[in-house]
Write a protein that holds these residues in place. Sequence first.
Motif, PDB file in Angstrom:
ATOM      1  N   CYS A  22       0.796  -1.009   0.069  1.00 48.84           N
ATOM      2  CA  CYS A  22       0.048   0.088   0.033  1.00 48.84           C
ATOM      3  C   CYS A  22       1.099   1.127   0.377  1.00 48.84           C
ATOM      4  CB  CYS A  22      -0.943  -0.128   1.201  1.00 48.84           C
ATOM      5  SG  CYS A  22      -1.908  -1.335   1.608  1.00 48.84           S
ATOM      6  N   LEU A  23       1.785   1.326   0.640  1.00 49.39           N
ATOM      7  CA  LEU A  23       2.817   2.410   0.589  1.00 49.39           C
ATOM      8  C   LEU A  23       3.147   2.784  -0.686  1.00 49.39           C
ATOM      9  CD1 LEU A  23       5.743   1.784   3.478  1.00 49.39           C
ATOM     10  CD2 LEU A  23       3.931   3.223   3.417  1.00 49.39           C
ATOM     11  N   ASN A  24       3.865   1.771  -1.719  1.00 47.94           N
ATOM     12  CA  ASN A  24       3.731   1.625  -3.111  1.00 47.94           C
ATOM     13  C   ASN A  24       2.887   2.201  -3.589  1.00 47.94           C
ATOM     14  OD1 ASN A  24       6.465   0.973  -4.627  1.00 47.94           O
ATOM     15  ND2 ASN A  24       6.081  -0.487  -2.396  1.00 47.94           N
ATOM     16  N   ALA A  47       7.971  -3.843  -4.507  1.00 45.22           N
ATOM     17  CA  ALA A  47       8.470  -2.825  -5.530  1.00 45.22           C
ATOM     18  C   ALA A  47       9.016  -3.423  -6.546  1.00 45.22           C
ATOM     19  CB  ALA A  47       9.090  -1.523  -4.996  1.00 45.22           C
ATOM     20  N   LEU A  48       9.978  -4.423  -5.974  1.00 47.67           N
ATOM     21  CA  LEU A  48      10.210  -5.381  -6.881  1.00 47.67           C
ATOM     22  C   LEU A  48       8.963  -6.232  -7.989  1.00 47.67           C
ATOM     23  CD1 LEU A  48      12.931  -6.649  -8.261  1.00 47.67           C
ATOM     24  CD2 LEU A  48      13.049  -7.961  -6.972  1.00 47.67           C
ATOM     25  N   LYS A  80      11.730   3.276 -10.318  1.00 48.96           N
ATOM     26  CA  LYS A  80      11.692   4.814  -9.332  1.00 48.96           C
ATOM     27  C   LYS A  80      11.250   3.966  -8.111  1.00 48.96           C
ATOM     28  CE  LYS A  80      11.447   7.617 -13.644  1.00 48.96           C
ATOM     29  NZ  LYS A  80      10.870   7.447 -14.459  1.00 48.96           N
ATOM     30  N   LYS A  81       9.762   3.788  -7.488  1.00 50.09           N
ATOM     31  CA  LYS A  81      10.103   3.936  -6.154  1.00 50.09           C
ATOM     32  C   LYS A  81      10.572   2.682  -5.020  1.00 50.09           C
ATOM     33  CE  LYS A  81       5.294   4.518  -7.465  1.00 50.09           C
ATOM     34  NZ  LYS A  81       4.254   3.889  -7.267  1.00 50.09           N
ATOM     35  N   LEU A  82      10.920   1.634  -6.031  1.00 55.85           N
ATOM     36  CA  LEU A  82      12.557   0.221  -5.561  1.00 55.85           C
ATOM     37  C   LEU A  82      13.604   1.166  -5.163  1.00 55.85           C
ATOM     38  CD1 LEU A  82      14.127  -1.995  -5.157  1.00 55.85           C
ATOM     39  CD2 LEU A  82      14.257  -2.386  -7.535  1.00 55.85           C
ATOM     40  N   ARG A  83      13.988   2.662  -5.947  1.00 57.60           N
ATOM     41  CA  ARG A  83      15.620   3.299  -5.200  1.00 57.60           C
ATOM     42  C   ARG A  83      14.731   4.084  -4.279  1.00 57.60           C
ATOM     43  NH1 ARG A  83      16.941   4.536 -12.228  1.00 57.60           N
ATOM     44  NH2 ARG A  83      18.008   3.240 -12.490  1.00 57.60           N
ATOM     45  N   PHE A  84      13.754   4.830  -4.042  1.00 65.27           N
ATOM     46  CA  PHE A  84      13.407   5.206  -3.293  1.00 65.27           C
ATOM     47  C   PHE A  84      13.466   4.946  -2.229  1.00 65.27           C
ATOM     48  CE2 PHE A  84      10.280   6.136  -0.237  1.00 65.27           C
ATOM     49  CZ  PHE A  84      10.795   7.642  -0.160  1.00 65.27           C
ATOM     50  N   HIS A  85      13.050   3.110  -1.666  1.00 68.49           N
ATOM     51  CA  HIS A  85      12.676   3.156  -1.025  1.00 68.49           C
ATOM     52  C   HIS A  85      14.336   2.091  -0.329  1.00 68.49           C
ATOM     53  CE1 HIS A  85       8.913   3.149  -0.720  1.00 68.49           C
ATOM     54  NE2 HIS A  85       8.491   1.866  -1.738  1.00 68.49           N
ATOM     55  N   ARG A  86      15.199   2.164  -1.784  1.00 69.80           N
ATOM     56  CA  ARG A  86      16.552   1.368  -1.499  1.00 69.80           C
ATOM     57  C   ARG A  86      17.442   2.226  -0.575  1.00 69.80           C
ATOM     58  NH1 ARG A  86      18.394  -1.054  -6.276  1.00 69.80           N
ATOM     59  NH2 ARG A  86      18.261   1.257  -7.195  1.00 69.80           N
ATOM     60  N   SER A  87      17.148   4.150  -0.756  1.00 64.40           N
ATOM     61  CA  SER A  87      17.711   5.156   0.109  1.00 64.40           C
ATOM     62  C   SER A  87      17.187   5.341   1.256  1.00 64.40           C
ATOM     63  CB  SER A  87      16.569   6.325  -0.773  1.00 64.40           C
ATOM     64  OG  SER A  87      15.674   6.642  -0.561  1.00 64.40           O
ATOM     65  N   VAL A  88      16.117   4.840   1.675  1.00 66.37           N
ATOM     66  CA  VAL A  88      15.397   4.777   3.112  1.00 66.37           C
ATOM     67  C   VAL A  88      16.045   3.878   4.162  1.00 66.37           C
ATOM     68  CG1 VAL A  88      13.485   3.985   4.603  1.00 66.37           C
ATOM     69  CG2 VAL A  88      13.418   5.448   2.439  1.00 66.37           C
TER      70      VAL A  88
END
Lengths: 321, 321
Positions: free
Chosen positions: B227-229, B273-274, B303-311
């Motif tokens: 849901c966050l995604n 995301a993946l 792009k969403k995946l990259r965001f979560h990787r930065s968290v």
Amino acid sequence: MAVYTEVADEDLAAFVERYDIGRLLSCKGIAEGVENSNFLVHTEAGHFILTLYEKRVDPADLPFFLGLMQHLAARDISCPTPLVAGDGRMLGTLADRPAAMVTFLDGMWVRRPRPEHCAALGAGLAALHLAGADFPMSRRNALSVTDWRPLFDKSAAEADTVAAGLAREIAEELDALERAWPGGLPSGVIHADLFPDNVFFIGTELSGLIDFYFACTDAFAYDVAICLNAWCFEPDLSFNVTKARALLNAYRRVRPFTPAEFRALPLLARGAALRFLLTRLHDWLRVPPGALVTPKDPLEYLKKLRFHRSVSSASAYGLDA
Amino acid sequence: MAVYTEVADEDLAAFVERYDIGRLLSCKGIAEGVENSNFLVHTEAGHFILTLYEKRVDPADLPFFLGLMQHLAARDISCPTPLVAGDGRMLGTLADRPAAMVTFLDGMWVRRPRPEHCAALGAGLAALHLAGADFPMSRRNALSVTDWRPLFDKSAAEADTVAAGLAREIAEELDALERAWPGGLPSGVIHADLFPDNVFFIGTELSGLIDFYFACTDAFAYDVAICLNAWCFEPDLSFNVTKARALLNAYRRVRPFTPAEFRALPLLARGAALRFLLTRLHDWLRVPPGALVTPKDPLEYLKKLRFHRSVSSASAYGLDA
């Protein structure tokens, strides 16, 4: 299958608020029709159909169509009734398209009509013709005898790619129909597209007539001839005289045929067959690559046309003089 | 746009007669959903949705899906409730397909969710997790961490045609997620596909959850991560922390997160995301010529995946520890 326009939440809510029908509760796109986008809308006041008019409908014609439905509904014809918004208008704008909201009609169209359905259709069509008699607006039939030749000209060069000899057969038919087309028949508002998918039934009871977007002013018997073509042939294109007799007798119990109409019926039926042959041929030759909609086979109407050409009098349709 | 199966009049009437819902009055195909054919049915007893399960749903899973909806509805979750036919069964056959009839839910999905919608979603999701706790059936998540590599293998060779370096980025992500994927988190029935088009609202009030055809047994927090995604990124793919905070805080007021869930959330969000990146990539590379449906852009989920990787922690989602 429907191709439909996506509507933004806020725009939809604002559109619905123009009517006195309570809060919007649900809106679902309907997978029927290819001319317009239709949505089934539920509000606190009930169920409605929202129609967005796509480019195949001329906005200048909409006051005629909506006014006609309002007129017929007021005379107990079961058809969609346009809602009047708070500003007094039936027509609004939504997603940059002309849009209207009409009442929802129960019923389903019949995939395989039986003689009872044809009888109900005949009575309903006659009632429609009588109810439209005092409708004050008029609209020329844009697909009548004088329009067929210019329409054919767009397809003539390619017609023989669909069937050998088709161009010549249509040209001869056009000559014959232009010469013999009857004038002076009783006229008024006709539906002009009353195919089975535009007639709702609950069981064998006709519950509604829909899709008035070809309606126009023309001979009543021509509307009957369209229905003979649309309702009385079997899937193998044999003519079912039981269905035709049921349709015609039910019609004339409500609105009797004049002698001139009786005489003209085979010719009108040929004309109606040619009209759908020509529009289908036109669409068939212009299917865009990747089209979502399979075009209807024009040759179905060539076979129907030939049947009517073989008919010498309306008694071949099961009708006693 | 819906691709849907045509149903014969008599077959439909016979199907509806199996239920105690009165006479069939109307049936219209709905232009939504691509997995199944859906019809809005009106009978004397009210409005219902008829679903024909097309080939993307495994018939062996249907007892789980229908049983789950029945279970949740009995616990006051607003979701479609399958009707039980006279023979005691929820599942029937129509047009050679498995078919079921469920209750109609009012409400509309929100094209542009606001923080209030995200809050209502969070509370609804937590209530769903609690209500499913005593559901006796289970179904393995067929799109969880162990399934991603075999799924990627089908697209790996062509991935770089979609974006340069995509194959390598996915491969590294798979390595990382397979190594670190958390076990032992609180688990039970999850929806697993709770995108905005599966959540109905009337105004800002959540009126129903639909489409349980990915539901399975997995970690609750993974459902939250999906849901966050699906709800908390803007159209430009920036992350809206106000929406995330609203979603997560509303969720935990109904079902508090465990410390392990809190810690796992960024990794679960990467995994979610993946998962959507991989299924979208698979579909993107296999669009049949002349397809009716435009596939969804896989790169949105990159792009969403990259965001979560930065968290580095769930506090980046607006959640206090």
